[in-house]
Scaffold this motif. Structure first.
Motif, PDB file in Angstrom:
ATOM      1  N   ASN A 126     -25.742  31.055  32.570  1.00 57.20           N
ATOM      2  CA  ASN A 126     -25.066  30.047  31.730  1.00 57.20           C
ATOM      3  C   ASN A 126     -25.035  28.698  32.433  1.00 57.20           C
ATOM      4  OD1 ASN A 126     -24.628  32.183  30.085  1.00 57.20           O
ATOM      5  ND2 ASN A 126     -22.387  32.176  30.238  1.00 57.20           N
ATOM      6  N   ASP A 152     -26.760  28.242  23.892  1.00 58.17           N
ATOM      7  CA  ASP A 152     -25.534  28.206  24.699  1.00 58.17           C
ATOM      8  C   ASP A 152     -25.568  27.050  25.689  1.00 58.17           C
ATOM      9  OD1 ASP A 152     -24.291  30.292  23.514  1.00 58.17           O
ATOM     10  OD2 ASP A 152     -24.165  31.576  25.287  1.00 58.17           O
ATOM     11  N   ASP A 199     -20.791  33.372  26.407  1.00 60.05           N
ATOM     12  CA  ASP A 199     -19.706  32.696  27.094  1.00 60.05           C
ATOM     13  C   ASP A 199     -18.453  33.571  27.006  1.00 60.05           C
ATOM     14  OD1 ASP A 199     -17.681  31.084  27.880  1.00 60.05           O
ATOM     15  OD2 ASP A 199     -17.857  29.687  26.197  1.00 60.05           O
TER      16      ASP A 199
END
Lengths: 646, 204
Positions: free
Chosen positions: A160, A238, A247
């Motif tokens: 991420n 994302d 997330d």
């Protein structure tokens, strides 16, 4: 152009051959080079490019082995090590292992099937250009210091934006979607070619096993590539648009990533070995001087392996805390899949046992693959059991397993295949003395490197760490592994040297130097641009061995058949029985695939930083739409337009 | 007896179609491959939806009973457009070129109506793309469906142009078959999305 005709039958005259050559030859010059749709040209380019990636991935591995040779080394920083092992995985699994098989299949399929090209020659060119562009795209990231750094499996949440703010993951995510397009169009091409372009008479029980392997792998790719493309697309969303798929703080599901990734990646492992196993099934019997034992069983086991291969992905996730019921199911399938694999092993072993083996370099590579496959298979069988996997997960034992599987069942057959088909590719034989040296160096080096690694793993050394403390009992083992890795690399380099030497001064091969039974050995080496002057009619699995095997094996006709010479033509046949069904007009050379690739590259380049580069993506979309319209615009010469009224 | 059957089939005295003719064309099989792989893509999208629905409490969706104000008419429009496509193809084989072209135009227009309804639907939602996991999944899935439809609209427009240029008719009909198959596939894909996102919450 008329709508139907009775295809003429006859033999090849010199004038006819000259005409065919003119029709099928690629234009000389740079434009011709970029426009070529000849499957042989594309196949060679695929093989060449894939070997370059093999060399790159190999150098990355050697750097890591220097780092790991002794404890507490600081040749590499942890971040450099992360990028190296991730890029090594990406390179070997995605940019070498599948493309090399696509290369062999592209070159060999039409020759094995008795056709003049693949079903979609331009798509073939497209899949190659997309592969090259995607490879360059991913390596651009690496060269900028933004290579993937989270393993080839790229687990979230570490991927991420929050934890990985650079462009590393954007390059990798987009590159994988990019490469997925290449794989998908290539796979559709193989499937349609299998269904429609087999020579008259080549019913599905007469198809060479390598064709079965690539066909099965292609069907799997069509079904599973969208899974990983979607996963990487969601990750890209994302990272760039603030969505919440992975997330955790907003209810995102990290395990969804693992499911989507492994639903793809485990079948992919079978997809990058089944065609190579097919190469062994076709080529090993040539050196045993007898047909393969158990053709039907081997074909069915190929299909069974792939089918079961869809149901084993969770064995990569045994330690994630899934319910016991799920673990039991996937563990069961992971263990049962050993059965079809064993069928192939027994078939090869019996073929050697019942034959009169001729020990050539190619034979050594193929036969050694059986041994390596058994070792890699047994360690896979072990980790298929949940409690064993809990102990061994993320240790070097698994690293040893994956390398036995991928090097043992992909690289060894591929190099064997190179020694076997090089005479067809080039018209020259490879040097046998140098070949034997290359084999023994590779085989010994590989086993010295990876056999001790099982023990390193059993002693608890975790994978993906950039260094380790001394006196854990891992020091000697790691040194041995590093030495083995370099010996192995020397063996591979010897093969490359052999290719160069043989190209310059190899013995002239002639059409069929190995006295092999299948159609690719029925024409000159290298083959003429049109492959088959007259289209053969096939009556058995071994068209060139029929005299020897006796009447019960049928009589194929190779010198007399359809003579198709009205522009580029080949015969389309029915899917199961291979009855002549249609005269296919094959496309002439075109720069459209290359232009389409340029457009696609623009799209993905813009998507790297969508907020600033969206205009690049927009231009790319327009180029792509224009290229597709030009490509598909109906052509009178290709029999795509209604006859004009006169 | 072994070699006899093969020799019997070798000299085909039967005329074979040349070039891209109906279901003999490679392109038809290629489109089937594309449909399978794109169908799989929608399968994975819906798998993601159901995976989240199973893993999370019912409150994961901001609207327990999604409004059907736009979605239901949009679904009907999509069905109508597929019907128009089918009606056009029928006209094609009856040799009625005007009906064929009218059908294609109708399919395109209905497709555009669907796009408009979807955009209105997006506007009417009480949440935005980045609000939650559900909203991310909702907009991504319907967005991917819209992209597929827009590709279809461009493709049908190309076939319509080829028909007007006199390139295709019932003897060279492969482009129509291919684009028709894709169009019906997009309708089916929407139907799956519709049932998942709009109907399945009512079944909880």
């Amino acid at each position: 152009m008329t709508f139907e005709r009775v295809p003429a039958t006859g033999t090849a005259s010199p004038g006819y051959l000259e005409r065919l050559t003119k029709i099928w030859e690629t234009e000389p010059g740079i434009l011709g080079w970029f426009s070529s749709v000849d499957h042989k040209e594309i196949g060679i380019r695929y093989i060449f490019t894939a070997f370059i990636f093999l060399a790159l991935g190999g150098v990355e591995a050697l750097i890591m082995r220097v780092q790991l040779a002794r404890p507490d080394q600081h040749l590499l920083t942890p971040e450099q090590y992360d990028q190296l092992f991730s890029t090594h995985g990406m390179t070997m699994i995605f940019l070498y292992a599948m493309p090399i098989l696509s290369g062999f299949s592209n070159y060999l399929w039409p020759l094995l099937l008795g056709a003049r090209d693949m079903a979609f020659p331009r798509v073939n060119a497209l899949s190659y250009w997309l592969f090259v562009a995607a490879g360059i795209f991913m390596y651009t990231g690496f060269a900028m210091g933004a290579g993937p750094n989270d393993g080839w499996f790229n687990y979230v949440p570490y991927a991420n934006k929050e934890y990985n703010p650079g462009l590393n993951m954007d390059f990798y995510a987009l590159g994988m979607i990019f490469l997925g397009i290449s794989t998908t169009v290539g796979s559709v091409n193989f499937v349609v070619t299998f269904l429609r372009l087999r020579a008259p008479g080549m019913s599905i029980n007469r198809v060479p096993i390598m064709i079965w392997g690539t066909f099965t792998a292609s069907v799997a790719n069509i079904l599973v590539v969208p899974s990983v493309s979607l996963a990487f697309f969601l990750l890209w969303m994302d990272r760039n648009f603030g969505t919440h798929f992975f997330d955790v703080s907003a209810g995102g599901q990290p395990l969804l990533w693992q499911h989507l990734f492994w639903i793809f990646a485990h079948p992919w492992v079978y997809a990058i070995v089944l065609p190579a196993m097919g190469m062994v099934s076709d080529a090993l019997p040539v050196f045993c001087r007898r047909p393969l034992v158990g053709y039907t069983a081997v074909v069915l086991s190929t299909l069974a392996t792939m089918t079961l291969g869809f149901g084993v992905w969770v064995h990569h996730m045994f330690t994630t805390g899934l319910p016991t019921l799920a673990l039991s199911f996937f563990s069961g399938v992971s263990i049962i899949i050993a059965i079809p694999s064993a069928v192939a092993v027994f078939a090869w072993t019996l073929t050697i046992w019942l034959g009169r083996p001729v020990i050539t370099t190619a034979f050594l590579y193929f036969a050694s693959m059986i041994v390596l496959f058994v070792i890699g298979g047994v360690s896979g069988f072990m980790t298929g059991s949940v409690p064993v996997d809990w102990q061994l997960h993320d240790t070097y034992f698994v690293v040893a397993h994956i390398h036995y599987v991928l090097i043992g069942i992909n690289l060894f057959p591929v190099i064997g295949g190179l020694y076997f088909w090089f005479p067809k590719f080039s018209g020259k034989m490879m040097n046998e003395t140098l070949g034997k040296w290359s084999f023994w160096t590779s085989f010994i080096g590989f086993n010295v490197a990876f056999l001790p690694m099982h023990l390193t793993g059993l002693l608890g050394m975790p994978r993906r760490v950039y260094t380790y403390p001394a006196h854990m009992g891992w020091d000697t083992l790691n040194m041995v592994t590093s030495i083995g890795a370099f010996v192995f690399a020397i063996g591979i380099v010897l093969t490359f040297i052999n290719v160069l030497v043989s190209l310059r001064s190899g013995r002239i091969a002639g059409p069929n130097p190995w006295d092999a039974p299948t159609l690719e050995w029925s024409m000159s080496s290298p083959p003429p641009p049109y492959n088959f002057a007259v289209l053969p009619t096939v009556a058995s699995r071994h068209p060139l061995w029929e005299q020897r095997l006796g009447d019960s094996h049928g009589t194929s006709t190779l010198d007399e058949g359809f003579t198709l010479d009205d522009k580029r033509e080949t015969i389309g046949t029915t899917a199961l029985d291979s009855e002549p069904d249609v005269i296919l007009k094959m496309p002439f050379d075109s720069p459209a695939p290359f232009i389409l690739t340029v457009g696609t590259s623009l799209i993905f380049a813009g998507m790297l930083i969508p907020s600033r580069l969206w205009a690049v993506t927009a231009v790319g979309c327009l180029v792509v739409i224009a290229a597709i319209l030009i490509w598909l615009w109906p052509e009178r010469e290709l029999g795509q337009r209604v006859e004009s009224s006169q | 007896m072994s070699d006899v059957p093969m020799h019997e089939t070798t000299p085909v005295q039967r005329a074979l179609p040349i070039g891209t003719v109906a279901y003999h064309a490679s392109g038809w099989y290629g489109m089937l491959g594309v449909i399978v792989t794109e169908g799989a893509l929608f399968g994975y999208l819906l798998f993601s939806y159901f995976y989240c629905a199973v893993q999370l409490p019912p409150s994961w969706t901001p609207e327990p009973h999604p409004s059907l104000t736009y979605a239901l008419p949009a679904t009907l429009v999509m069905f109508l457009s597929s019907t128009a496509m089918w009606w056009a193809q029928r006209g094609f084989y009856l040799g009625a070129a005007p009906r064929y072209r009218f059908g294609l135009v109708a399919a395109i227009l209905l497709g555009l109506v669907f796009v408009a309804l979807e955009l209105l639907e997006w506007k009417s939602k009480p949440f935005a793309l980045t609000d939650s996991l559900y909203s991310s999944l909702y907009f991504t899935t319907t967005g991917i469906d819209l992209v597929h439809l827009i590709v279809g609209i461009i493709a049908v427009a190309a076939v319509l142009a080829w028909s007007l240029l006199g390139y295709v008719d019932a003897r060279r009909d492969t482009p129509t078959l291919i684009v028709g198959a894709y169009w019906h596939f997009v309708t089916l894909a929407w139907l799956a999305v519709f049932v998942t996102f709009y109907i399945s919450p009512y079944l909880r």
